[in-house]
Write a protein that holds these residues in place. Structure first.
Motif, mmCIF file in Angstrom:
data_model
loop_
_atom_site.group_PDB
_atom_site.id
_atom_site.type_symbol
_atom_site.label_atom_id
_atom_site.label_comp_id
_atom_site.label_asym_id
_atom_site.label_seq_id
_atom_site.Cartn_x
_atom_site.Cartn_y
_atom_site.Cartn_z
ATOM 1 N N ALA A 184 10.594 11.370 5.610
ATOM 2 C CA ALA A 184 11.249 11.397 4.300
ATOM 3 C C ALA A 184 10.618 10.367 3.362
ATOM 4 C CB ALA A 184 12.746 11.120 4.464
ATOM 5 N N LYS A 185 10.245 9.203 3.884
ATOM 6 C CA LYS A 185 9.579 8.180 3.074
ATOM 7 C C LYS A 185 8.215 8.668 2.600
ATOM 8 C CE LYS A 185 11.701 4.202 5.412
ATOM 9 N NZ LYS A 185 11.426 3.023 6.284
ATOM 10 N N VAL A 186 7.511 9.381 3.473
ATOM 11 C CA VAL A 186 6.196 9.912 3.117
ATOM 12 C C VAL A 186 6.325 10.871 1.933
ATOM 13 C CG1 VAL A 186 4.274 11.368 3.900
ATOM 14 C CG2 VAL A 186 5.200 9.588 5.412
ATOM 15 N N VAL A 187 7.351 11.712 1.963
ATOM 16 C CA VAL A 187 7.580 12.658 0.864
ATOM 17 C C VAL A 187 7.879 11.895 -0.421
ATOM 18 C CG1 VAL A 187 9.084 14.482 -0.009
ATOM 19 C CG2 VAL A 187 8.358 14.520 2.385
ATOM 20 N N THR A 188 8.732 10.888 -0.328
ATOM 21 C CA THR A 188 9.103 10.099 -1.504
ATOM 22 C C THR A 188 7.896 9.411 -2.127
ATOM 23 O OG1 THR A 188 11.324 9.697 -0.615
ATOM 24 C CG2 THR A 188 10.546 8.189 -2.329
ATOM 25 N N ARG A 189 6.994 8.900 -1.283
ATOM 26 C CA ARG A 189 5.804 8.200 -1.777
ATOM 27 C C ARG A 189 4.726 9.152 -2.271
ATOM 28 N NH1 ARG A 189 6.730 4.584 2.988
ATOM 29 N NH2 ARG A 189 5.323 5.932 4.168
ATOM 30 N N GLY A 190 4.849 10.434 -1.924
ATOM 31 C CA GLY A 190 3.829 11.402 -2.319
ATOM 32 C C GLY A 190 2.642 11.433 -1.378
ATOM 33 N N GLY A 191 2.767 10.760 -0.232
ATOM 34 C CA GLY A 191 1.693 10.702 0.752
ATOM 35 C C GLY A 191 1.922 9.522 1.663
ATOM 36 N N ASP A 192 0.933 9.207 2.497
ATOM 37 C CA ASP A 192 1.034 8.065 3.403
ATOM 38 C C ASP A 192 -0.102 7.106 3.074
ATOM 39 O OD1 ASP A 192 2.500 6.938 5.684
ATOM 40 O OD2 ASP A 192 0.568 7.080 6.704
ATOM 41 N N PHE A 193 0.258 5.857 2.811
ATOM 42 C CA PHE A 193 -0.720 4.880 2.360
ATOM 43 C C PHE A 193 -0.629 3.600 3.193
ATOM 44 C CE2 PHE A 193 0.933 7.366 -1.242
ATOM 45 C CZ PHE A 193 -0.198 8.146 -1.488
ATOM 46 N N PRO A 194 -1.751 2.898 3.374
ATOM 47 C CA PRO A 194 -1.755 1.709 4.226
ATOM 48 C C PRO A 194 -0.770 0.648 3.752
ATOM 49 C CG PRO A 194 -3.987 2.356 3.651
ATOM 50 C CD PRO A 194 -3.073 3.164 2.805
ATOM 51 N N GLN A 195 -0.106 0.028 4.726
ATOM 52 C CA GLN A 195 0.789 -1.084 4.429
ATOM 53 C C GLN A 195 0.351 -2.274 5.264
ATOM 54 O OE1 GLN A 195 5.068 0.043 4.256
ATOM 55 N NE2 GLN A 195 4.327 2.069 4.829
ATOM 56 N N GLU A 196 0.046 -3.367 4.637
ATOM 57 C CA GLU A 196 -0.454 -4.536 5.356
ATOM 58 C C GLU A 196 0.562 -5.001 6.391
ATOM 59 O OE1 GLU A 196 -3.378 -5.754 5.347
ATOM 60 O OE2 GLU A 196 -4.078 -4.399 3.775
ATOM 61 N N GLY A 197 0.055 -5.331 7.569
ATOM 62 C CA GLY A 197 0.907 -5.855 8.632
ATOM 63 C C GLY A 197 1.567 -4.774 9.455
ATOM 64 N N LEU A 198 1.370 -3.524 9.069
ATOM 65 C CA LEU A 198 2.002 -2.421 9.789
ATOM 66 C C LEU A 198 0.934 -1.411 10.200
ATOM 67 C CD1 LEU A 198 5.067 -1.765 7.467
ATOM 68 C CD2 LEU A 198 5.045 -3.040 9.608
ATOM 69 N N GLY A 199 1.296 -0.526 11.077
ATOM 70 C CA GLY A 199 0.429 0.606 11.396
ATOM 71 C C GLY A 199 -0.529 0.339 12.527
ATOM 72 N N PRO A 200 -1.319 1.355 12.896
ATOM 73 C CA PRO A 200 -2.237 1.297 14.024
ATOM 74 C C PRO A 200 -3.549 0.613 13.664
ATOM 75 C CG PRO A 200 -2.371 3.406 12.974
ATOM 76 C CD PRO A 200 -1.307 2.646 12.235
ATOM 77 N N ARG A 201 -4.460 0.611 14.594
ATOM 78 C CA ARG A 201 -5.770 0.006 14.371
ATOM 79 C C ARG A 201 -6.500 0.719 13.233
ATOM 80 N NH1 ARG A 201 -10.841 1.122 16.157
ATOM 81 N NH2 ARG A 201 -10.093 2.807 17.473
ATOM 82 N N LEU A 202 -6.344 2.025 13.148
ATOM 83 C CA LEU A 202 -6.988 2.786 12.080
ATOM 84 C C LEU A 202 -5.966 3.087 10.994
ATOM 85 C CD1 LEU A 202 -9.101 5.275 14.197
ATOM 86 C CD2 LEU A 202 -9.900 3.254 12.985
ATOM 87 N N ARG A 203 -6.287 2.694 9.773
ATOM 88 C CA ARG A 203 -5.410 2.980 8.650
ATOM 89 C C ARG A 203 -5.996 4.129 7.841
ATOM 90 N NH1 ARG A 203 -5.264 -2.304 5.307
ATOM 91 N NH2 ARG A 203 -7.501 -2.124 5.665
ATOM 92 N N ALA A 204 -5.186 4.704 6.980
ATOM 93 C CA ALA A 204 -5.702 5.778 6.139
ATOM 94 C C ALA A 204 -4.792 6.001 4.945
ATOM 95 C CB ALA A 204 -5.829 7.063 6.944
ATOM 96 N N PHE A 205 -5.421 6.463 3.869
ATOM 97 C CA PHE A 205 -4.693 6.990 2.713
ATOM 98 C C PHE A 205 -4.680 8.500 2.904
ATOM 99 C CE2 PHE A 205 -6.722 3.103 1.452
ATOM 100 C CZ PHE A 205 -5.923 2.499 0.476
ATOM 101 N N SER A 206 -3.531 9.127 2.784
ATOM 102 C CA SER A 206 -3.480 10.577 2.987
ATOM 103 C C SER A 206 -2.472 11.217 2.042
ATOM 104 C CB SER A 206 -3.094 10.904 4.441
ATOM 105 O OG SER A 206 -3.185 12.294 4.687
ATOM 106 N N CYS A 207 -2.880 12.341 1.430
ATOM 107 C CA CYS A 207 -2.028 13.093 0.503
ATOM 108 C C CYS A 207 -2.030 14.566 0.874
ATOM 109 C CB CYS A 207 -2.539 12.968 -0.928
ATOM 110 S SG CYS A 207 -2.427 11.309 -1.605
ATOM 111 N N PRO A 208 -0.963 15.285 0.540
ATOM 112 C CA PRO A 208 -0.915 16.713 0.860
ATOM 113 C C PRO A 208 -1.674 17.578 -0.138
ATOM 114 C CG PRO A 208 1.103 16.104 -0.245
ATOM 115 C CD PRO A 208 0.296 14.826 -0.074
ATOM 116 N N VAL A 209 -2.277 18.644 0.365
ATOM 117 C CA VAL A 209 -2.784 19.729 -0.464
ATOM 118 C C VAL A 209 -1.724 20.817 -0.372
ATOM 119 C CG1 VAL A 209 -4.570 21.483 -0.740
ATOM 120 C CG2 VAL A 209 -5.198 19.151 -0.056
ATOM 121 N N LEU A 210 -1.140 21.161 -1.522
ATOM 122 C CA LEU A 210 0.050 22.004 -1.529
ATOM 123 C C LEU A 210 -0.237 23.422 -2.004
ATOM 124 C CD1 LEU A 210 2.432 19.410 -3.221
ATOM 125 C CD2 LEU A 210 2.258 19.887 -0.769
#
Length: 257
Positions: A184-210
């Protein structure tokens, strides 16, 4: 009144055997020996020898001359890429992806759902590429480790989103409630974007193609190594370029911008 006879559908043992072999190889990141494949599919080495030979002759598998291990080739991916919707998506995306890599100086790739996994169907590197990129045709599990997976799962109609959330929760060993909240947060943000201090070893910016209904048919992603340091202004620039690119591809395939 007599009961109707049960319909018995004819089997296709050879086809089933070939599909078993392909699925066994697809589930492994490394090659498998004949013995290992036979164990995976519950058949003898003798039973699968001829089938492996045919698959090799047709270009679906390759055999390492040193280790004698078999791996899948990209033949299945090439066939899938000829399917009109996939080809249309690739044709719409590649020019936009080329511009995106030029703007950001980073690689990008586009992935689509493939059952309960996702597959990379397009990939682009900048001319001066020095970072991290994803292999064309690569298949990954649906897990919160991957931004593409979260975007593809989040931007779906309600029933499908719940189904994919359950797949992610099972893979990650996470409570389904937490996965649903994250999507639900991903939808609200319009995609998934790197957040410092969080996430896996590999980060990524990602947006949907609708598509026109608002459902994600693909995820457009710019990957980063976890240790890559970027300024807040650069991060925002990458995000905006990515949102623009995803919107352009969406418009090209009929989503209306």
């Amino acid at each position: 009144m007599a009961e109707k006879d049960e319909i018995v559908r004819p089997g296709a043992p050879a086809l089933e055997k070939g599909l078993d072999l392909i699925e066994a190889l697809a589930a492994e990141s490394r090659g498998l020996s004949q013995k290992q494949i036979a164990e995976r599919v519950g058949r003898s080495v003798g039973e699968i020898f001829r089938m492996l030979s045919v698959l090799e002759e047709r270009g679906y598998v390759s055999r390492d001359p040193v280790t004698a291990e078999y791996t899948l080739t990209l033949q299945l991916f090439r066939i899938a890429a000829q399917f009109p919707p996939t080809k249309r998506l690739q044709q719409a995306a590649l020019p936009v992806m080329e511009t995106l890599t030029s703007q950001t100086g980073l690689s990008c790739h586009m992935a689509v759902l493939s059952s309960h996994q996702f597959m990379v169907i397009a990939q682009m590197d900048p001319e001066w590429q020095m970072g991290w990129s994803v292999r064309l045709g690569a298949v990954f599990p649906l897990t919160q480790e991957y931004a593409s997976a979260k975007v593809l799962a989040a931007f779906q109609h309600e029933g499908r989103r719940r189904e994919l959330a359950e797949v992610i929760a099972k893979h990650d060993g996470s409570p389904i409630k937490g996965v649903v909240a994250e999507l639900a947060k991903v939808v609200t943000r319009g995609g998934d974007f790197p957040q410092e201090g969080l996430g896996p070893r590999l980060r990524a910016f990602s947006c949907p193609v609708l598509e026109a209904s608002g459902r994600a048919v693909a995820a457009l992603t710019v990957p980063l190594l976890r240790q890559e340091k970027i300024q807040a202004s650069e991060s925002e620039s990458i995000k905006q370029h990515l949102l623009t690119a995803a919107g352009q591809i969406s418009e090209k395939i009929g989503a209306g911008g």
